[in-house]
Design a protein around this motif. Structure first.
Motif, PDB file in Angstrom:
ATOM      1  N   GLU A 276       0.810  -1.231   0.000  1.00  0.00           N
ATOM      2  CA  GLU A 276       0.000   0.000   0.000  1.00  0.00           C
ATOM      3  C   GLU A 276       0.835   1.269   0.000  1.00  0.00           C
ATOM      4  N   ILE A 277       0.192   2.329  -0.486  1.00  0.00           N
ATOM      5  CA  ILE A 277       0.769   3.666  -0.359  1.00  0.00           C
ATOM      6  C   ILE A 277       0.076   4.297   0.849  1.00  0.00           C
ATOM      7  N   VAL A 278       0.865   4.845   1.758  1.00  0.00           N
ATOM      8  CA  VAL A 278       0.292   5.419   2.982  1.00  0.00           C
ATOM      9  C   VAL A 278       0.587   6.927   3.030  1.00  0.00           C
ATOM     10  N   PHE A 279      -0.463   7.690   3.299  1.00  0.00           N
ATOM     11  CA  PHE A 279      -0.337   9.147   3.476  1.00  0.00           C
ATOM     12  C   PHE A 279      -0.550   9.452   4.962  1.00  0.00           C
ATOM     13  N   ASP A 280       0.480   9.948   5.601  1.00  0.00           N
ATOM     14  CA  ASP A 280       0.325  10.425   6.979  1.00  0.00           C
ATOM     15  C   ASP A 280       0.148  11.929   6.887  1.00  0.00           C
ATOM     16  N   THR A 281      -0.991  12.425   7.339  1.00  0.00           N
ATOM     17  CA  THR A 281      -1.222  13.872   7.210  1.00  0.00           C
ATOM     18  C   THR A 281      -1.448  14.528   8.568  1.00  0.00           C
ATOM     19  N   LEU A 282      -1.143  15.801   8.604  1.00  0.00           N
ATOM     20  CA  LEU A 282      -1.397  16.642   9.780  1.00  0.00           C
ATOM     21  C   LEU A 282      -2.305  17.792   9.349  1.00  0.00           C
ATOM     22  N   GLY A 283      -3.304  18.089  10.175  1.00  0.00           N
ATOM     23  CA  GLY A 283      -4.180  19.229   9.912  1.00  0.00           C
ATOM     24  C   GLY A 283      -5.316  18.890   8.965  1.00  0.00           C
ATOM     25  N   TYR A 284      -6.265  19.847   8.912  1.00  0.00           N
ATOM     26  CA  TYR A 284      -7.448  19.634   8.082  1.00  0.00           C
ATOM     27  C   TYR A 284      -7.870  20.960   7.471  1.00  0.00           C
ATOM     28  N   GLY A 285      -7.875  21.013   6.138  1.00  0.00           N
ATOM     29  CA  GLY A 285      -8.258  22.244   5.439  1.00  0.00           C
ATOM     30  C   GLY A 285      -7.063  22.823   4.695  1.00  0.00           C
ATOM     31  N   HIS A 286      -7.255  24.029   4.145  1.00  0.00           N
ATOM     32  CA  HIS A 286      -6.156  24.649   3.383  1.00  0.00           C
ATOM     33  C   HIS A 286      -5.050  25.184   4.315  1.00  0.00           C
ATOM     34  N   ARG A 287      -5.374  25.366   5.591  1.00  0.00           N
ATOM     35  CA  ARG A 287      -4.394  25.761   6.618  1.00  0.00           C
ATOM     36  C   ARG A 287      -3.864  27.177   6.441  1.00  0.00           C
ATOM     37  N   VAL A 288      -4.618  28.026   5.767  1.00  0.00           N
ATOM     38  CA  VAL A 288      -4.219  29.432   5.600  1.00  0.00           C
ATOM     39  C   VAL A 288      -5.171  30.293   6.430  1.00  0.00           C
ATOM     40  N   GLY A 289      -4.620  31.202   7.240  1.00  0.00           N
ATOM     41  CA  GLY A 289      -5.458  32.081   8.062  1.00  0.00           C
ATOM     42  C   GLY A 289      -5.703  31.475   9.435  1.00  0.00           C
ATOM     43  N   MET A 290      -6.939  31.627   9.928  1.00  0.00           N
ATOM     44  CA  MET A 290      -7.221  31.211  11.312  1.00  0.00           C
ATOM     45  C   MET A 290      -7.563  29.726  11.429  1.00  0.00           C
TER      46      MET A 290
END
Ligand SMILES: [Zn+2]
Length: 319
Positions: A276-290
């Motif tokens: 498998e290809i695994v994506f470990d991600t942090l955060g949710y959304g475009h992460r720009v601004g508040m």
């Protein structure tokens, strides 16, 4: 002036509209001018209206009601009052800027969170929150009222008050995500967001599916024998997201990768694990601004909404 003030007070007590039907009661012409202006500052006439485009219609409603609905659609009802105030100011700024831009021809703003900002109607919220609705409504409404009229400005102009759920520890500068530098949308620290359910995500897919997605991306891709060799050099932005990454010999931006694989954010690490290809991600959304969860962490640590807004939107004025 005393006379005028007394007259205006009487007008307010009478409820504004009564004046126009009784012009003979006006003592002097100079007062008449004041009376015409008076209803604009009387509470019942001060209400700003907003046109909200939903799936079925364009609804016209008091801005206060719209913003309260947005706060309860965007925030958890358990969020601190200062977080809700920050959200109310950001949402007010966002809708004013959107209206100004003419994005929607027949409305100021729409109800789709992917286009404008999340809006659930009062009836929908009532159904969602059941017996808790009244208390939640009062709380969100008090945040909207406490910040009445306040918007965010940079160099005298309304800002793009963008926001998202959580950053994963650090926000992104606008330039890293959208390609244009915006002075008030820089990368800032955003600690304490771990309560967000999407703070960390692990997404996996079969290697064959990953290969197919890359093949359909429109880029010139080449697949060598070992899948681990498909994942090449990664350049990261200040906010920790993928700026660019080489996949199967082609260069992708973080935003392209996020879209192609429907990732929660661009802050991803890609690896091959077993088949498998695994994506470990942090955060949710475009992460720009508040960051909404970052705002909540700041509020819980004692910051007020002004401090929260000025942290996430660098150098802005609140007025
Ligand atoms: Zn919209």
């Amino acid at each position: 002036m005393k006379l005028i003030a007394a007259f205006c007070a009487a007008v307010i007590a009478l409820g504004g509209t009564a004046i126009l039907s009784a012009p003979e009661a006006m003592p002097k012409t100079e007062n008449y001018i004041l009376i015409i202006e008076q209803p604009q500052s009387a509470p019942q006439d001060a209400e700003e209206m907003i046109r909200v485009k939903t799936d079925s219609a364009v609804l016209e409603m008091p801005e206060e009601e719209y913003l309260t609905c947005v706060v309860l659609s965007e925030c958890l009802p358990s969020f601190a009052i200062e977080t809700m105030k920050a959200q109310a100011v950001a949402a007010r700024t966002f809708s004013a800027k959107t209206a100004q831009s003419g994005k929607h021809e027949d409305a100021d703003v729409c109800a789709d969170f992917a286009c404008c900002q999340a809006y659930r109607s009062k009836a929908e919220l009532s159904e969602r929150f059941g017996s808790d609705f009244e208390a939640y409504w009062e709380k969100a409404l008090s945040a909207v009222r406490a910040t009445k009229g306040e918007k965010l400005y940079y160099n005298g102009a309304l800002i793009d008050a963008v926001y998202y759920s959580c950053s994963g520890g650090r926000s992104e500068a606008a330039v890293a995500v959208w390609g244009s530098d915006v002075p008030y949308l820089q990368s800032v620290e955003s600690p304490g967001e771990e309560d967000c359910s999407k703070f960390e995500s692990v997404i996996s897919m079969p290697i064959a599916a990953f290969r197919e997605k890359l093949s359909q991306s429109g880029k010139t891709v080449k697949f060598s024998l070992f899948p681990q060799d498909w994942i090449g050099n990664t350049v990261r932005s200040e906010g920790g997201g993928i700026q660019t990454i080489t996949l199967a010999g082609a260069e992708f931006t973080g935003t392209e990768v996020r879209k192609l694989f429907a990732l929660p954010s661009t802050n991803a690490r890609i690896s091959v694990q077993g088949g498998e290809i695994v994506f470990d991600t942090l955060g949710y959304g475009h992460r720009v601004g508040m960051s909404q969860y970052g705002a909540e962490a700041m509020a819980n640590a004692g910051s007020n909404y002004r401090e929260i807004l000025q942290h996430y939107y660098s150098g802005v004025e609140i007025r």
